[in-house]
Design an enzyme around this catalytic site. Sequence first.
Site, PDB file in Angstrom:
ATOM      1  N   PHE A   1      -1.962   3.056  12.461  1.00  0.00           N
ATOM      2  CA  PHE A   1      -2.275   2.083  13.517  1.00  0.00           C
ATOM      3  C   PHE A   1      -1.339   0.895  13.411  1.00  0.00           C
ATOM      4  O   PHE A   1      -0.866   0.536  12.330  1.00  0.00           O
ATOM      5  CB  PHE A   1      -3.746   1.660  13.483  1.00  0.00           C
TER       6      PHE A   1
ATOM      7  N   GLU B   1       3.095  -7.829  14.369  1.00  0.00           N
ATOM      8  CA  GLU B   1       4.443  -7.943  14.910  1.00  0.00           C
ATOM      9  C   GLU B   1       5.260  -8.887  14.032  1.00  0.00           C
ATOM     10  O   GLU B   1       4.682  -9.635  13.228  1.00  0.00           O
ATOM     11  CB  GLU B   1       4.398  -8.445  16.365  1.00  0.00           C
ATOM     12  N   PRO B   2       6.595  -8.883  14.163  1.00  0.00           N
ATOM     13  CA  PRO B   2       7.439  -9.691  13.269  1.00  0.00           C
ATOM     14  C   PRO B   2       7.072 -11.170  13.209  1.00  0.00           C
ATOM     15  O   PRO B   2       7.133 -11.782  12.146  1.00  0.00           O
ATOM     16  CB  PRO B   2       8.840  -9.493  13.843  1.00  0.00           C
TER      17      PRO B   2
ATOM     18  N   THR C   1       2.008   1.151   8.221  1.00  0.00           N
ATOM     19  CA  THR C   1       1.834   2.091   7.114  1.00  0.00           C
ATOM     20  C   THR C   1       1.764   3.506   7.664  1.00  0.00           C
ATOM     21  O   THR C   1       1.057   3.766   8.642  1.00  0.00           O
ATOM     22  CB  THR C   1       0.549   1.773   6.331  1.00  0.00           C
TER      23      THR C   1
ATOM     24  N   ILE D   1      -2.763  -8.536 -22.123  1.00  0.00           N
ATOM     25  CA  ILE D   1      -3.182  -7.787 -23.307  1.00  0.00           C
ATOM     26  C   ILE D   1      -2.049  -6.902 -23.818  1.00  0.00           C
ATOM     27  O   ILE D   1      -1.858  -6.738 -25.023  1.00  0.00           O
ATOM     28  CB  ILE D   1      -4.445  -6.955 -22.995  1.00  0.00           C
TER      29      ILE D   1
ATOM     30  N   GLY E   1       0.990  -7.602 -23.723  1.00  0.00           N
ATOM     31  CA  GLY E   1       2.073  -8.419 -24.265  1.00  0.00           C
ATOM     32  C   GLY E   1       3.414  -8.030 -23.657  1.00  0.00           C
ATOM     33  O   GLY E   1       3.514  -7.719 -22.471  1.00  0.00           O
ATOM     34  N   GLY E   2       4.452  -8.018 -24.473  1.00  0.00           N
ATOM     35  CA  GLY E   2       5.789  -7.706 -23.984  1.00  0.00           C
ATOM     36  C   GLY E   2       5.906  -6.316 -23.410  1.00  0.00           C
ATOM     37  O   GLY E   2       6.716  -6.073 -22.504  1.00  0.00           O
TER      38      GLY E   2
ATOM     39  N   GLU F   1      -5.037  -6.197   5.581  1.00  0.00           N
ATOM     40  CA  GLU F   1      -6.272  -6.291   6.372  1.00  0.00           C
ATOM     41  C   GLU F   1      -6.817  -7.719   6.431  1.00  0.00           C
ATOM     42  O   GLU F   1      -8.016  -7.944   6.511  1.00  0.00           O
ATOM     43  CB  GLU F   1      -7.342  -5.340   5.809  1.00  0.00           C
TER      44      GLU F   1
ATOM     45  N   GLU G   1      -7.385 -16.388   3.326  1.00  0.00           N
ATOM     46  CA  GLU G   1      -7.733 -17.478   4.237  1.00  0.00           C
ATOM     47  C   GLU G   1      -8.442 -16.953   5.481  1.00  0.00           C
ATOM     48  O   GLU G   1      -9.394 -17.573   5.986  1.00  0.00           O
ATOM     49  CB  GLU G   1      -6.469 -18.255   4.625  1.00  0.00           C
TER      50      GLU G   1
END
Length: 401
Positions: free
Chosen positions: A127, A131-132, A162, A353, A355-356, A379, A383
Amino acid sequence: MARLAQTHGLTDVQQEILSTVREFVDKEIIPVATELEHRDEYPQDIVDGLKELGVFGLMIPEEYGGLGESLLTYALCVEEIARGWMSVSGIINTHFIVAYMLKQHGTQEQKDTFLPRMAAGEVRGAFSMSEPALGSDVSAITSKAAKDGDEYVLNGQKMWLTNGGTSTLVAVLVRSDEGHPEGTAPHKSMTTFLVEKEPGFGEVRPGLTIPGKIDKMGYKGVDTTELIMDGLRIPANRVLGGVTGRGFYQMMDGVEVGRVNVAARGCGVAQRAFELGVSYAQQRHTFGKPIAQHQAIQFKLAEMATKVEAAHAMMVNAARKKDSGERNDLEAGMAKYLASEYCKEVVEDAFRIHGGYGFSKEYEIERLYREAPMLLIGEGTAEIQKMIIGRRLLEEYRFQG
């Protein structure tokens, strides 16, 4: 407690469906999701597998070849699929919204033509509303339809579609001034057209072009595109419901159930992030013991689990409210808002959790960290949800004085 986000009061059929989907996710999606996502590759084998399971027809009535299940069943399936890979749930969602809009608002001829093939997964839905230059202001739509004999001629550019390339049926919202004099409220002069097309990119039918995939930070695999209409001719019998001017309400009805879907996706991604975090915390050792035994990590896990439970409960409530036939824009807005925000927070905590290692593409949490932000805007932004919630609260708690 076996695991988080259990749903009470399900029928045996619902439990069997969810068990089947969860098994499919564990075996067919999770093992390949990160590799496919890094290649931005459309998950054709996964989609074919879901087609065989009947997921594309989950909420389509049995008379049209679907399973005739509830929004709750569908949302719980989406939650499971998003736990495996959120992009796959996006492929399902747009298809579902178009099928829902056809079921609720289509003419009998439109239902007979499309719903059986959608239930079988032969027709894939998408659907197109944004729009831009549109953002959240739907009333600012500039794409137009002009009546020309027994046809309408559509012109304009749509954005953030999509399934734009892989779909074969697109519900497109445009402005239609025919029968609506100047000065008519914008939302009363919009029409939804059912546009059939070939899958792929480029000119997919005369007057309709899908330029190509938009390169995204996350939410990869699923194709997100523009849609350009330049003299696109559509027969009058492809106006959804057969009457112009009702497109805004039809789309908002579809988006309302879509918000339950996005909430379910947030729940699924958050569940997976928690699973990854709690597992890694028990494997990683610092200062002579697993980091899960450090109080700071236990606090994080406690907060993460509580957020997963809360978001799931609100999502289930919103779905059940819609299934009861009652208005659920308040509940859907709350669920979408909370689930998307909590998803972002749970994913970030799981990332911390790790980490690196969370920054490495070898670990699944890196993919989730890039996927979660899409839920904050899909969707309707946070706000927009707050505006919907606030207005509905003022309706329910009107001051009497």
